[in-house]
Design a protein around this motif. Structure first.
Motif, PDB file in Angstrom:
ATOM      1  N   ALA A 273       0.851  -1.276   0.060  1.00  0.00           N
ATOM      2  CA  ALA A 273      -0.008   0.060  -0.013  1.00  0.00           C
ATOM      3  C   ALA A 273       0.735   1.097   0.015  1.00  0.00           C
ATOM      4  O   ALA A 273       1.883   1.442   0.675  1.00  0.00           O
ATOM      5  CB  ALA A 273      -0.744   0.014   1.094  1.00  0.00           C
ATOM      6  N   PHE A 274       0.542   2.185  -0.902  1.00  0.00           N
ATOM      7  CA  PHE A 274       1.504   3.430  -1.013  1.00  0.00           C
ATOM      8  C   PHE A 274       0.130   4.599  -0.692  1.00  0.00           C
ATOM      9  O   PHE A 274      -0.885   4.671  -1.073  1.00  0.00           O
ATOM     10  CB  PHE A 274       2.004   3.710  -2.288  1.00  0.00           C
ATOM     11  CG  PHE A 274       3.311   3.103  -2.355  1.00  0.00           C
ATOM     12  CD1 PHE A 274       4.467   3.906  -2.067  1.00  0.00           C
ATOM     13  CD2 PHE A 274       3.543   1.658  -2.648  1.00  0.00           C
ATOM     14  CE1 PHE A 274       5.734   3.462  -2.450  1.00  0.00           C
ATOM     15  CE2 PHE A 274       4.825   1.341  -2.801  1.00  0.00           C
ATOM     16  CZ  PHE A 274       5.974   2.150  -2.533  1.00  0.00           C
ATOM     17  N   GLU A 275       0.650   5.533  -0.042  1.00  0.00           N
ATOM     18  CA  GLU A 275      -0.189   6.782  -0.052  1.00  0.00           C
ATOM     19  C   GLU A 275       0.309   7.868  -0.874  1.00  0.00           C
ATOM     20  O   GLU A 275       1.417   8.113  -1.158  1.00  0.00           O
ATOM     21  CB  GLU A 275      -0.112   7.337   1.440  1.00  0.00           C
ATOM     22  CG  GLU A 275      -0.548   6.251   2.599  1.00  0.00           C
ATOM     23  CD  GLU A 275      -0.775   7.265   4.112  1.00  0.00           C
ATOM     24  OE1 GLU A 275      -1.660   6.836   4.705  1.00  0.00           O
ATOM     25  OE2 GLU A 275       0.189   8.031   4.418  1.00  0.00           O
ATOM     26  N   PHE A 276      -0.690   8.495  -1.413  1.00  0.00           N
ATOM     27  CA  PHE A 276      -0.282   9.859  -2.343  1.00  0.00           C
ATOM     28  C   PHE A 276      -0.989  11.073  -1.879  1.00  0.00           C
ATOM     29  O   PHE A 276      -2.288  10.972  -1.445  1.00  0.00           O
ATOM     30  CB  PHE A 276      -0.886   9.346  -3.858  1.00  0.00           C
ATOM     31  CG  PHE A 276      -0.062   8.156  -4.398  1.00  0.00           C
ATOM     32  CD1 PHE A 276       1.086   8.548  -5.116  1.00  0.00           C
ATOM     33  CD2 PHE A 276      -0.466   6.889  -4.207  1.00  0.00           C
ATOM     34  CE1 PHE A 276       1.776   7.294  -5.916  1.00  0.00           C
ATOM     35  CE2 PHE A 276       0.128   5.851  -5.026  1.00  0.00           C
ATOM     36  CZ  PHE A 276       1.145   6.015  -5.623  1.00  0.00           C
ATOM     37  N   ALA A 277      -0.358  12.037  -2.096  1.00  0.00           N
ATOM     38  CA  ALA A 277      -0.997  13.326  -1.671  1.00  0.00           C
ATOM     39  C   ALA A 277      -1.306  14.063  -2.935  1.00  0.00           C
ATOM     40  O   ALA A 277      -0.813  14.148  -3.838  1.00  0.00           O
ATOM     41  CB  ALA A 277      -0.019  14.164  -0.969  1.00  0.00           C
ATOM     42  N   ASP A 278      -2.892  14.252  -2.954  1.00  0.00           N
ATOM     43  CA  ASP A 278      -3.342  14.916  -4.192  1.00  0.00           C
ATOM     44  C   ASP A 278      -3.023  16.381  -4.146  1.00  0.00           C
ATOM     45  O   ASP A 278      -3.423  17.174  -3.377  1.00  0.00           O
ATOM     46  CB  ASP A 278      -4.703  14.890  -4.100  1.00  0.00           C
ATOM     47  CG  ASP A 278      -5.708  15.482  -5.228  1.00  0.00           C
ATOM     48  OD1 ASP A 278      -4.839  15.844  -6.276  1.00  0.00           O
ATOM     49  OD2 ASP A 278      -6.763  15.899  -5.038  1.00  0.00           O
ATOM     50  N   LEU A 279      -2.005  16.916  -5.013  1.00  0.00           N
ATOM     51  CA  LEU A 279      -1.370  18.153  -4.693  1.00  0.00           C
ATOM     52  C   LEU A 279      -1.969  18.917  -5.862  1.00  0.00           C
ATOM     53  O   LEU A 279      -2.179  18.514  -7.086  1.00  0.00           O
ATOM     54  CB  LEU A 279       0.101  18.333  -4.945  1.00  0.00           C
ATOM     55  CG  LEU A 279       0.780  17.352  -3.804  1.00  0.00           C
ATOM     56  CD1 LEU A 279       2.169  17.315  -4.228  1.00  0.00           C
ATOM     57  CD2 LEU A 279       0.467  17.625  -2.479  1.00  0.00           C
ATOM     58  N   THR A 280      -2.255  20.296  -5.635  1.00  0.00           N
ATOM     59  CA  THR A 280      -2.738  21.266  -6.903  1.00  0.00           C
ATOM     60  C   THR A 280      -1.814  22.570  -6.816  1.00  0.00           C
ATOM     61  O   THR A 280      -1.669  22.811  -5.296  1.00  0.00           O
ATOM     62  CB  THR A 280      -4.258  21.365  -6.877  1.00  0.00           C
ATOM     63  OG1 THR A 280      -4.641  21.849  -5.447  1.00  0.00           O
ATOM     64  CG2 THR A 280      -5.057  20.153  -7.298  1.00  0.00           C
ATOM     65  N   LEU A 281      -1.829  23.322  -7.528  1.00  0.00           N
ATOM     66  CA  LEU A 281      -1.395  24.634  -7.550  1.00  0.00           C
ATOM     67  C   LEU A 281      -2.370  25.485  -6.901  1.00  0.00           C
ATOM     68  O   LEU A 281      -3.409  25.594  -7.079  1.00  0.00           O
ATOM     69  CB  LEU A 281      -0.870  25.282  -9.086  1.00  0.00           C
ATOM     70  CG  LEU A 281       0.140  24.431  -9.739  1.00  0.00           C
ATOM     71  CD1 LEU A 281       0.303  25.052 -11.122  1.00  0.00           C
ATOM     72  CD2 LEU A 281       1.352  24.570  -8.986  1.00  0.00           C
ATOM     73  N   THR A 282      -1.718  26.516  -5.802  1.00  0.00           N
ATOM     74  CA  THR A 282      -2.756  27.345  -5.358  1.00  0.00           C
ATOM     75  C   THR A 282      -3.121  28.239  -6.113  1.00  0.00           C
ATOM     76  O   THR A 282      -2.582  28.888  -6.957  1.00  0.00           O
ATOM     77  CB  THR A 282      -1.920  27.975  -4.041  1.00  0.00           C
ATOM     78  OG1 THR A 282      -1.320  27.026  -3.173  1.00  0.00           O
ATOM     79  CG2 THR A 282      -2.994  29.007  -3.499  1.00  0.00           C
ATOM     80  N   LYS A 283      -4.521  28.412  -6.212  1.00  0.00           N
ATOM     81  CA  LYS A 283      -5.100  29.462  -7.171  1.00  0.00           C
ATOM     82  C   LYS A 283      -5.074  30.902  -6.449  1.00  0.00           C
ATOM     83  O   LYS A 283      -5.024  31.056  -5.412  1.00  0.00           O
ATOM     84  CB  LYS A 283      -6.566  29.124  -7.307  1.00  0.00           C
ATOM     85  CG  LYS A 283      -6.923  27.610  -7.939  1.00  0.00           C
ATOM     86  CD  LYS A 283      -8.235  27.396  -8.132  1.00  0.00           C
ATOM     87  CE  LYS A 283      -8.687  26.216  -8.952  1.00  0.00           C
ATOM     88  NZ  LYS A 283     -10.083  25.913  -9.035  1.00  0.00           N
ATOM     89  N   PRO A 284      -5.011  31.800  -7.413  1.00  0.00           N
ATOM     90  CA  PRO A 284      -4.443  33.095  -6.951  1.00  0.00           C
ATOM     91  C   PRO A 284      -6.126  33.564  -6.246  1.00  0.00           C
ATOM     92  O   PRO A 284      -7.035  33.156  -6.677  1.00  0.00           O
ATOM     93  CB  PRO A 284      -4.462  33.958  -8.190  1.00  0.00           C
ATOM     94  CG  PRO A 284      -3.942  33.004  -9.155  1.00  0.00           C
ATOM     95  CD  PRO A 284      -4.547  31.683  -8.875  1.00  0.00           C
ATOM     96  N   VAL A 285      -5.908  34.407  -5.313  1.00  0.00           N
ATOM     97  CA  VAL A 285      -7.016  34.973  -4.748  1.00  0.00           C
ATOM     98  C   VAL A 285      -7.745  35.963  -5.529  1.00  0.00           C
ATOM     99  O   VAL A 285      -6.929  37.080  -5.971  1.00  0.00           O
ATOM    100  CB  VAL A 285      -6.899  35.300  -3.203  1.00  0.00           C
ATOM    101  CG1 VAL A 285      -7.998  36.169  -2.452  1.00  0.00           C
ATOM    102  CG2 VAL A 285      -6.029  34.371  -2.441  1.00  0.00           C
TER     103      VAL A 285
END
Length: 240
Positions: free
Chosen positions: A226-238
């Motif tokens: 079993a592997f854990e994966f982080a769901d990463l995204t670019l931070t959207k501009p405010v």
């Protein structure tokens, strides 16, 4: 002195970042471009789970062009080798005969890479090769690099490290069986700041997902990992 043009095999993690940092500061080389193998099915880096957008953001911050090598799903290495050979052929046509890698001590992986390169008349450059991984980890921290754990082998960490920033404190919590740089595949990371970047990359950790892989040992025994994966995204501009 004429510099040697060099393409960089880029996974987006801390070892790639340290490798690039070494080569950028080596006066004999001129870094021409980065390249990353991406699954055509997921548009993500295999075993890292990092999206193409995140890799592109790194290339933009570094200030180098990025070439994505699309790999069709296959249970063998056939599609991977076909796509890589096509890319290598294109490099040769452009007069680029050297490729930088971030490998540290996996002999079989380096031998595989060198055979692929040799088949295409290319040469591998390995600035981290055989360096002590604990020293490399300290070098990473000393150079003010920052990276976030994007994938980790669940059974090795009593407390999940996935989605967290790699740190000296984290390193001290590792059991002896975990390599400080995760060179045996214990964990993978996404670098978002450091001396090779013109500006930090702002990312969000949305959720941690678990995926179980099945494979057979030489004995024929089936094993699940079993592997854990982080769901990463670019931070959207405010919005303003």
């Amino acid at each position: 002195m004429t510099k040697i043009p060099l393409a960089i095999s880029w996974s987006g993690g801390k070892d790639s970042s340290m490798m690039l940092h070494h080569l950028v500061n080596d006066s004999q080389y001129e870094i021409v471009e980065l390249h990353t193998a991406i699954s055509s099915e997921t548009e993500r880096v295999s075993m890292h789970g990092v999206s193409q957008d995140l890799i592109r953001a790194q290339a933009d911050s570094i200030g180098l062009p990025i070439h994505f090598i699309s790999i069709a799903p296959d249970s063998t290495n056939a599609n991977y080798e076909k796509a890589l050979n096509e890319y290598y052929s294109n490099l040769k046509a452009k007069g680029i005969n050297h490729i930088g890698f971030g490998d540290i001590f996996l002999e079989d992986l380096k031998a595989y890479r060198d055979q692929m390169l040799s088949n295409n008349g290319l040469t591998g450059v390995y600035p981290l090769w055989k360096k002590k991984t604990s020293d490399l980890a300290n070098y990473f921290f000393d150079q003010s690099f920052q990276t976030l754990i994007c994938a980790s082998k669940q059974s090795l960490f009593p407390e999940s490290i996935c989605g967290k920033v790699y740190s000296k404190e984290m390193l001290e919590s590792f059991s002896p069986e975990v390599d400080p740089c995760g060179e045996n595949g214990e964990f993978h990371s996404y670098a978002f700041d450091g001396p090779i970047f013109k500006k930090p990359i702002s990312i969000d950790v949305n959720e941690i997902k678990t995926h179980t892989y099945e494979h057979k040992l030489a004995s024929g025994e089936e094993v699940k990992t079993a592997f854990e994966f982080a769901d990463l995204t670019l931070t959207k501009p405010v919005a303003v």
